[in-house]
Design an enzyme around this catalytic site. Structure first.
Site, PDB file in Angstrom:
ATOM      1  N   GLU A  32      85.298  63.851  41.857  1.00 40.22           N
ATOM      2  CA  GLU A  32      86.690  64.222  41.282  1.00 40.22           C
ATOM      3  C   GLU A  32      86.145  65.690  40.537  1.00 40.22           C
ATOM      4  OE1 GLU A  32      87.893  61.577  37.941  1.00 40.22           O
ATOM      5  OE2 GLU A  32      88.441  63.571  36.821  1.00 40.22           O
ATOM      6  N   ARG A  83      88.310  72.220  34.979  1.00 45.55           N
ATOM      7  CA  ARG A  83      87.866  72.790  33.699  1.00 45.55           C
ATOM      8  C   ARG A  83      87.517  73.876  33.994  1.00 45.55           C
ATOM      9  NH1 ARG A  83      85.731  67.620  30.356  1.00 45.55           N
ATOM     10  NH2 ARG A  83      87.378  66.211  30.770  1.00 45.55           N
ATOM     11  N   THR A 111      91.306  66.475  35.701  1.00 46.85           N
ATOM     12  CA  THR A 111      91.744  67.155  34.669  1.00 46.85           C
ATOM     13  C   THR A 111      93.185  67.774  35.225  1.00 46.85           C
ATOM     14  OG1 THR A 111      89.759  67.671  33.866  1.00 46.85           O
ATOM     15  CG2 THR A 111      91.333  68.703  32.636  1.00 46.85           C
ATOM     16  N   LYS A 128      93.360  55.179  34.846  1.00 41.64           N
ATOM     17  CA  LYS A 128      92.289  55.680  34.112  1.00 41.64           C
ATOM     18  C   LYS A 128      92.240  55.317  32.609  1.00 41.64           C
ATOM     19  CE  LYS A 128      89.714  60.040  33.002  1.00 41.64           C
ATOM     20  NZ  LYS A 128      89.452  61.425  33.721  1.00 41.64           N
TER      21      LYS A 128
HETATM   22  C1  3PG Z   1      86.567  63.168  32.175  1.00 44.99           C
HETATM   23  O1  3PG Z   1      86.967  64.360  32.439  1.00 44.99           O
HETATM   24  O2  3PG Z   1      86.867  62.311  32.845  1.00 44.99           O
HETATM   25  C2  3PG Z   1      85.352  63.228  31.332  1.00 44.99           C
HETATM   26  O3  3PG Z   1      84.920  64.324  30.994  1.00 44.99           O
HETATM   27  C3  3PG Z   1      84.018  62.240  31.781  1.00 44.99           C
HETATM   28  O4  3PG Z   1      83.532  61.519  30.718  1.00 44.99           O
HETATM   29  P1  3PG Z   1      82.038  61.635  30.545  1.00 44.99           P
HETATM   30  O5  3PG Z   1      81.895  63.205  30.586  1.00 44.99           O
HETATM   31  O6  3PG Z   1      81.876  61.196  29.314  1.00 44.99           O
HETATM   32  O7  3PG Z   1      81.328  60.906  31.502  1.00 44.99           O
END
Ligand code: 3PG
Length: 209
Positions: A41, A45, A68, A128
């Protein structure tokens, strides 16, 4: 169930990536495949996300999606780049509606029963749970999911090798998402050997459930 969700169910872990240089996408894909997790995924970001998706999507041996996803324009850009699934941190009806109308797989973020019921309006079967640990983790998910027998979840946020087995043991958890094996600094340092090692370790731990 959607064929990509079936793949998630098989892999049980979705690596959540924030990549700063698109040229790292190719070796990152190799490292994930080498570690036994042929999916990623790629989150919006970073500015490199769209190009990284484009590079990975040209390969036939890895499932690449966009994370995101906050706007419909990002869905369009991601699909144009070859992404085959969308993930969003929250439940944005505009984004979900666009995906559903265009038959694009989306697993939107939910963190309460109201979100789940909005998702049910769109007949979404897998959601999710984000940010999982901050919102009470597995206990919250067990209680919150009880009225919704048909829905499955991909908890993400604060999950790692220490707690992934607990989540995966719960029958309503299809898979978990996490960034720990693909941390941005590991990618920037081009430490793909370590990414492979962490990925393999995660796959091994998940396989013991
Ligand atoms: C996301 O964008 O789904 C999260 O940043 C993932 O969470 P984690 O960095 O705590 O694994």
């Amino acid at each position: 169930m959607h064929e990509i969700l079936v793949k998630f169910q098989k892999h049980r872990i979705i690596p959540v990536v924030a990549i700063h240089e698109a040229k790292d996408a190719e070796p990152l894909a190799d490292a994930l495949i080498d570690g036994g997790l042929p999916c990623a995924e790629i989150t919006f970001r970073t500015d490199a996300a769209e190009e990284a998706i484009r590079i990975m999507a040209q390969r036939s041996n890895i499932q690449v999606g966009a994370g995101t996803v906050l706007k419909v324009d990002q869905v369009k850009a991601a699909v144009d780049a070859g992404a085959t699934f969308m993930v969003s941190p929250g439940f944005n009806p505009k984004v979900v509606e666009y995906c559903v109308e265009n038959k694009i797989l989306i697993t939107p973020g939910i963190s309460n029963p109201t979100d789940i019921e909005m998702a049910l309006e769109y007949n979404l079967e897998v959601l999710k749970f984000f940010p999982a640990e901050a919102f009470g983790g597995l206990n919250t998910l067990k209680m919150m999911s009880a009225p919704y027998g048909m829905v499955q979840f991909i908890p993400t946020g604060g999950i790692n090798t220490g707690n992934l087995q607990e989540y995966l043991k719960f029958s309503k958890v299809l898979a978990i998402g996490g960034s720990w094996m693909v941390k941005s600094d590991l990618i920037s340092e081009k430490n793909f050997i370590e990414i492979s090692r962490l990925t393999r370790e995660a796959v091994t731990i998940a396989s013991q459930v």
